[in-house]
Scaffold this active site. Sequence first.
Site, PDB file in Angstrom:
ATOM      1  N   GLU A 254      -8.365  -5.311  -0.997  1.00  0.00           N
ATOM      2  CA  GLU A 254      -7.826  -6.281  -1.946  1.00  0.00           C
ATOM      3  C   GLU A 254      -8.569  -7.615  -1.888  1.00  0.00           C
ATOM      4  OE1 GLU A 254      -3.557  -6.276  -1.421  1.00  0.00           O
ATOM      5  OE2 GLU A 254      -3.414  -4.254  -2.248  1.00  0.00           O
ATOM      6  N   GLU A 351      -4.893   3.435  -2.379  1.00  0.00           N
ATOM      7  CA  GLU A 351      -3.627   2.929  -1.833  1.00  0.00           C
ATOM      8  C   GLU A 351      -2.560   2.832  -2.905  1.00  0.00           C
ATOM      9  OE1 GLU A 351      -3.720  -0.598   0.747  1.00  0.00           O
ATOM     10  OE2 GLU A 351      -1.775  -1.170  -0.079  1.00  0.00           O
TER      11      GLU A 351
END
Length: 501
Positions: A254, A351
């Site tokens: 991220e 994810e």
Amino acid sequence: MRRRKLLLAVAAAAAALTALTAVILYNYKPEQTGLSQIEVNAWVTTGDQSSLLAPQEPFFFRDSADTDGEKVHSAAGQPVITVNPDQEYQTIDGFGASVTGSSAFLINKQMSEVQREALVKDLFSPEGIRLSFVRHSVGASDFSVDADGNPASYTYDDTESGEDYGLEQFSAAKDKDVTELLRRIVDANETVKVMGTPWTAPPWMKYGEQIHNGWYLNYAEPRVYSAYAQYLARYIKEYEKLGIPIYALTIQNEPEFTTADYPSMSMGAEEQALFIGNYLGPEFSKQGITSKIMAFDHNWDIAESYTQTVLSDAKANAYTDATAYHCYAGSPDVMSKVHAAHPEKGIYVTECSGGAWSEDFGDNLTWLMSKLIIGGPRNWAQAVLLWNLALDPDGGPTNGGCSNCRGVVTIDGQGDAGYSRNVEYYALGHASRFALPGAVRIGSPQTGGIDNVAYRNPDGSIVLIALNPADEDRTFSVEWSERTFSFTLKARSAVTFKWQP
């Protein structure tokens, strides 16, 4: 003499042929010669939990033509899924979840040896759901703990005296629980692929020298980029020494989320392109490391611009094998847009987590199947991975991250098993148990509100996964190779069909 031996040999061969013919005639059943004698097996999970990956009574295809040679038409309004093995798409690497520090702690420390072996078998062996791909954090993540289960933030080169460009203090020892579980998994299924993802570089490499809060690499010191490339290469080499080959590495978890109060680091698209093209790629090449390099590793909603920036850089493009995605914002169809722009690059969903914010089994099953298990591969994903493999009943232990996430299983100490299976287990199982690594996605157009995806396995078997997301039961037909069958699927329910041509 020679002629007599020849006559005897001919007589013996004739007798054997006669006996074989008799056996064939004895076992011959006329109905086995028709097109319709291909058996279909099916497994169903229903939104009301009355069936959980439950095997159905096997049935057979019937001929698509009637006795007059006319094609049999489905009932009015009944959707038809046409499976076309000649229409090929991407090859599948697998399905799985993340072996976080929290998951490893619970499985290693909160379960008995017998329970642990049973759980690994349930998750990774052909007798279970046969997960084939796992991810773990390079250093600590928001789900990392120490040997006692307390929150732990660390990298592999934390120092008390500033910089360590020679990586003399490098150590992955704090990953002990993770590496023990990964070795156990690899031993149970040697074909399992392992992916690594860093949440942060060592603090001394970062501006501000903090492990939390997303500070970026210290670009004022060019040596940092070389050191970080060597750090990631060292991680791969160290894990290989432990018997854990690293199939792929995403560059940064991220990279655009910069306010996290857990190990994290900012890395803009331009910086990631620079790092891959000028440092990491050349370092891997220099050391003979063949692990795949994957860019991005963040949400669908910001994917298009970021991936285009990285992949349009010639140097970065040369070393980047794929791009990786999370499910928390946006839609999976963006992956098809990235694929259209760069069809030579792989696509991976790395994810996604469920949690206490959504507890209805049927709603969760429908979302997981539609967006990930079916929606991911239909938008070119070669693998689909969920987040924590295992958590406790409170969604922990955590290290500053999500406080109400749900694992694929919950380690709850209940019953002899010591764990319970969550909706994520069944959603993954509908794919991982049947569509094996090396399977090729094949044609199966979406139709009539029945979501679906189809594969041809390396052994030639055909797998079709279908979802009824509606609030009422639906009947649909499947057509394949001049054969057809009909099936009724309950509301908010999923089915996997498998047959061997």
